[in-house]
Design a protein around this motif. Sequence first.
Motif, PDB file in Angstrom:
ATOM      1  N   GLY A  14      42.893  13.817  73.189  1.00  0.00           N
ATOM      2  CA  GLY A  14      43.716  14.943  73.604  1.00  0.00           C
ATOM      3  C   GLY A  14      43.344  16.284  73.002  1.00  0.00           C
ATOM      4  N   TRP A  15      42.346  16.318  72.137  1.00  0.00           N
ATOM      5  CA  TRP A  15      41.917  17.571  71.519  1.00  0.00           C
ATOM      6  C   TRP A  15      40.984  18.318  72.466  1.00  0.00           C
ATOM      7  N   ALA A  16      41.023  19.632  72.416  1.00  0.00           N
ATOM      8  CA  ALA A  16      40.115  20.446  73.225  1.00  0.00           C
ATOM      9  C   ALA A  16      38.684  20.228  72.768  1.00  0.00           C
ATOM     10  N   TYR A  17      37.773  20.162  73.714  1.00  0.00           N
ATOM     11  CA  TYR A  17      36.347  20.008  73.401  1.00  0.00           C
ATOM     12  C   TYR A  17      35.791  21.380  73.072  1.00  0.00           C
ATOM     13  N   ARG A  18      35.551  21.650  71.784  1.00  0.00           N
ATOM     14  CA  ARG A  18      35.103  22.949  71.308  1.00  0.00           C
ATOM     15  C   ARG A  18      33.951  22.777  70.331  1.00  0.00           C
ATOM     16  N   PRO A  19      32.723  22.545  70.815  1.00  0.00           N
ATOM     17  CA  PRO A  19      31.606  22.362  69.888  1.00  0.00           C
ATOM     18  C   PRO A  19      31.345  23.585  69.017  1.00  0.00           C
ATOM     19  N   ASP A  20      31.745  24.767  69.470  1.00  0.00           N
ATOM     20  CA  ASP A  20      31.552  25.984  68.683  1.00  0.00           C
ATOM     21  C   ASP A  20      32.499  26.054  67.490  1.00  0.00           C
ATOM     22  N   ALA A  21      33.594  25.289  67.516  1.00  0.00           N
ATOM     23  CA  ALA A  21      34.598  25.361  66.454  1.00  0.00           C
ATOM     24  C   ALA A  21      34.043  24.919  65.102  1.00  0.00           C
ATOM     25  N   LEU A  22      33.129  23.962  65.090  1.00  0.00           N
ATOM     26  CA  LEU A  22      32.547  23.524  63.824  1.00  0.00           C
ATOM     27  C   LEU A  22      31.794  24.667  63.160  1.00  0.00           C
ATOM     28  N   GLY A  23      30.990  25.383  63.921  1.00  0.00           N
ATOM     29  CA  GLY A  23      30.252  26.518  63.369  1.00  0.00           C
ATOM     30  C   GLY A  23      31.177  27.618  62.872  1.00  0.00           C
ATOM     31  N   ILE A  24      32.231  27.895  63.639  1.00  0.00           N
ATOM     32  CA  ILE A  24      33.206  28.913  63.242  1.00  0.00           C
ATOM     33  C   ILE A  24      33.854  28.527  61.912  1.00  0.00           C
ATOM     34  N   CYS A  25      34.245  27.269  61.802  1.00  0.00           N
ATOM     35  CA  CYS A  25      34.887  26.771  60.577  1.00  0.00           C
ATOM     36  C   CYS A  25      33.944  26.832  59.381  1.00  0.00           C
ATOM     37  N   LEU A  26      32.708  26.395  59.584  1.00  0.00           N
ATOM     38  CA  LEU A  26      31.749  26.394  58.474  1.00  0.00           C
ATOM     39  C   LEU A  26      31.406  27.803  58.008  1.00  0.00           C
ATOM     40  N   ARG A  27      31.224  28.729  58.945  1.00  0.00           N
ATOM     41  CA  ARG A  27      30.943  30.119  58.545  1.00  0.00           C
ATOM     42  C   ARG A  27      32.112  30.705  57.759  1.00  0.00           C
ATOM     43  N   HIS A  28      33.340  30.401  58.176  1.00  0.00           N
ATOM     44  CA  HIS A  28      34.513  30.895  57.459  1.00  0.00           C
ATOM     45  C   HIS A  28      34.573  30.289  56.049  1.00  0.00           C
ATOM     46  N   ALA A  29      34.354  28.966  55.959  1.00  0.00           N
ATOM     47  CA  ALA A  29      34.387  28.322  54.637  1.00  0.00           C
ATOM     48  C   ALA A  29      33.327  28.903  53.709  1.00  0.00           C
ATOM     49  N   TRP A  30      32.147  29.185  54.254  1.00  0.00           N
ATOM     50  CA  TRP A  30      31.073  29.787  53.447  1.00  0.00           C
ATOM     51  C   TRP A  30      31.472  31.188  53.000  1.00  0.00           C
ATOM     52  N   ASP A  31      32.015  31.978  53.913  1.00  0.00           N
ATOM     53  CA  ASP A  31      32.431  33.344  53.577  1.00  0.00           C
ATOM     54  C   ASP A  31      33.492  33.356  52.488  1.00  0.00           C
ATOM     55  N   VAL A  32      34.418  32.396  52.536  1.00  0.00           N
ATOM     56  CA  VAL A  32      35.528  32.359  51.580  1.00  0.00           C
ATOM     57  C   VAL A  32      35.096  31.801  50.229  1.00  0.00           C
ATOM     58  N   THR A  33      34.285  30.731  50.233  1.00  0.00           N
ATOM     59  CA  THR A  33      33.970  30.055  48.971  1.00  0.00           C
ATOM     60  C   THR A  33      32.574  30.350  48.432  1.00  0.00           C
ATOM     61  N   GLY A  34      31.618  30.600  49.335  1.00  0.00           N
ATOM     62  CA  GLY A  34      30.235  30.778  48.908  1.00  0.00           C
ATOM     63  C   GLY A  34      29.578  29.485  48.446  1.00  0.00           C
ATOM     64  N   LEU A  35      30.253  28.365  48.658  1.00  0.00           N
ATOM     65  CA  LEU A  35      29.730  27.070  48.220  1.00  0.00           C
ATOM     66  C   LEU A  35      28.879  26.429  49.316  1.00  0.00           C
ATOM     67  N   PRO A  36      27.914  25.595  48.930  1.00  0.00           N
ATOM     68  CA  PRO A  36      27.122  24.868  49.933  1.00  0.00           C
ATOM     69  C   PRO A  36      28.017  23.926  50.739  1.00  0.00           C
TER      70      PRO A  36
END
Length: 59
Positions: A14-36
């Motif tokens: 039932g979740w929307a198919y959004r392959p771009d969401a993983l990239g969006i999430c990872l870029r945000h996590a990198w911007d916030v934490t700077g961690l690998p």
Amino acid sequence: MSPGWSRTPNTLTGWAYRPDALGICLRHAWDVTGLPLLVTESGIATNDDTLYLKDVPST
């Protein structure tokens, strides 16, 4: 919504198919934490493997 996103069918769960969401999430996590970041699995609940395979680069 990210540029180029269009409505697609939902997954079997039932979740929307959004392959771009993983990239969006990872870029945000990198911007916030700077961690690998390490992605070990990014699957999709579907009976149609072509949806998964079209978004996975060939090796």
